[in-house]
Design a protein around this motif. Structure first.
Motif, PDB file in Angstrom:
ATOM      1  N   GLU A 159       0.831  -1.205   0.000  1.00 28.74           N
ATOM      2  CA  GLU A 159       0.000   0.000   0.000  1.00 28.74           C
ATOM      3  C   GLU A 159       0.869   1.260   0.000  1.00 28.74           C
ATOM      4  N   THR A 160       1.865   1.286   0.868  1.00 24.91           N
ATOM      5  CA  THR A 160       2.763   2.440   0.919  1.00 24.91           C
ATOM      6  C   THR A 160       3.585   2.523  -0.359  1.00 24.91           C
ATOM      7  N   ARG A 161       4.060   1.377  -0.844  1.00 23.57           N
ATOM      8  CA  ARG A 161       4.848   1.350  -2.077  1.00 23.57           C
ATOM      9  C   ARG A 161       4.046   1.959  -3.239  1.00 23.57           C
ATOM     10  N   LYS A 162       2.773   1.641  -3.307  1.00 25.74           N
ATOM     11  CA  LYS A 162       1.927   2.170  -4.370  1.00 25.74           C
ATOM     12  C   LYS A 162       1.852   3.696  -4.290  1.00 25.74           C
ATOM     13  N   LEU A 163       1.692   4.238  -3.093  1.00 29.76           N
ATOM     14  CA  LEU A 163       1.648   5.692  -2.911  1.00 29.76           C
ATOM     15  C   LEU A 163       2.967   6.352  -3.337  1.00 29.76           C
ATOM     16  N   LEU A 164       4.074   5.743  -2.951  1.00 30.15           N
ATOM     17  CA  LEU A 164       5.386   6.289  -3.304  1.00 30.15           C
ATOM     18  C   LEU A 164       5.610   6.217  -4.811  1.00 30.15           C
ATOM     19  N   GLU A 165       5.207   5.111  -5.423  1.00 34.21           N
ATOM     20  CA  GLU A 165       5.367   4.968  -6.868  1.00 34.21           C
ATOM     21  C   GLU A 165       4.515   5.983  -7.621  1.00 34.21           C
ATOM     22  N   GLU A 166       3.349   6.341  -7.078  1.00 32.00           N
ATOM     23  CA  GLU A 166       2.515   7.384  -7.688  1.00 32.00           C
ATOM     24  C   GLU A 166       3.240   8.733  -7.654  1.00 32.00           C
ATOM     25  N   HIS A 167       3.924   9.004  -6.556  1.00 36.86           N
ATOM     26  CA  HIS A 167       4.713  10.242  -6.447  1.00 36.86           C
ATOM     27  C   HIS A 167       5.793  10.264  -7.529  1.00 36.86           C
ATOM     28  N   PHE A 168       6.540   9.182  -7.649  1.00 34.94           N
ATOM     29  CA  PHE A 168       7.613   9.130  -8.635  1.00 34.94           C
ATOM     30  C   PHE A 168       7.071   9.186 -10.066  1.00 34.94           C
TER      31      PHE A 168
ATOM     32  N   VAL B  42      16.454  11.792 -15.219  1.00 31.60           N
ATOM     33  CA  VAL B  42      16.304  12.979 -14.376  1.00 31.60           C
ATOM     34  C   VAL B  42      15.563  12.631 -13.091  1.00 31.60           C
ATOM     35  N   THR B  43      14.523  11.818 -13.185  1.00 32.91           N
ATOM     36  CA  THR B  43      13.766  11.430 -11.992  1.00 32.91           C
ATOM     37  C   THR B  43      14.659  10.700 -10.999  1.00 32.91           C
ATOM     38  N   ILE B  44      15.424   9.755 -11.474  1.00 32.97           N
ATOM     39  CA  ILE B  44      16.344   9.019 -10.597  1.00 32.97           C
ATOM     40  C   ILE B  44      17.407   9.962 -10.038  1.00 32.97           C
ATOM     41  N   SER B  45      17.878  10.884 -10.856  1.00 38.42           N
ATOM     42  CA  SER B  45      18.869  11.857 -10.405  1.00 38.42           C
ATOM     43  C   SER B  45      18.316  12.741  -9.290  1.00 38.42           C
TER      44      SER B  45
END
Length: 132
Positions: free
Chosen positions: A51-60, A93-96
């Motif tokens: 659940e938390t991973r999904k939220l973080l992945e949405e941010h990224f 750029v996102t990873i950077s």
């Protein structure tokens, strides 16, 4: 902080503005800071916390989508890059930016962070505005 990148017609300058905004926020905090909560949380996340991973992945994803759009906008004039190249740059750029946000934990001051941001913007400009 990310609004400049998501603004209508934003380009590479908006990405640079975003980087400066987060670096300036770091400078105003008690250095060294704890870094950004999102990449720090992802690094510490239990594998079964989907659940938390999904939220973080949405941010990224939001971040990557905004950066992709800004690069696409910048590319419209010269059209040096195709979709695959733009996608690759957006991921880069996102990873950077995630690395930059993590680096806040170890930076005694903002000077190396600004050097990183300048280099990242120079790479983007060279890729999009390649005159060769």
């Amino acid at each position: 902080m990310f609004a400049a990148v998501e603004a209508e017609g934003a380009g590479i300058a908006a990405i640079g503005q975003y980087l400066e905004t987060i670096i300036s926020a770091f400078e105003k905090s008690d250095c060294p800071s704890n870094g950004c909560l999102v990449p720090n949380t992802l690094a510490q996340l239990e594998p079964d916390d989907t659940e938390t991973r999904k939220l973080l992945e949405e941010h990224f994803k939001r971040q990557e989508d905004g950066i992709r759009t800004a690069i696409t906008n910048e590319n419209k004039a010269q059209k040096h890059l195709g979709k695959k190249e733009i996608d690759a740059l957006a991921k880069f750029v996102t990873i950077s930016v995630q690395g930059l946000a993590t680096r806040f934990r170890m930076a005694p001051d903002a000077k190396p962070l600004r050097q990183f941001a300048r280099t990242l913007i120079q790479i983007l400009e060279a890729q999009v505005h390649d005159d060769s």
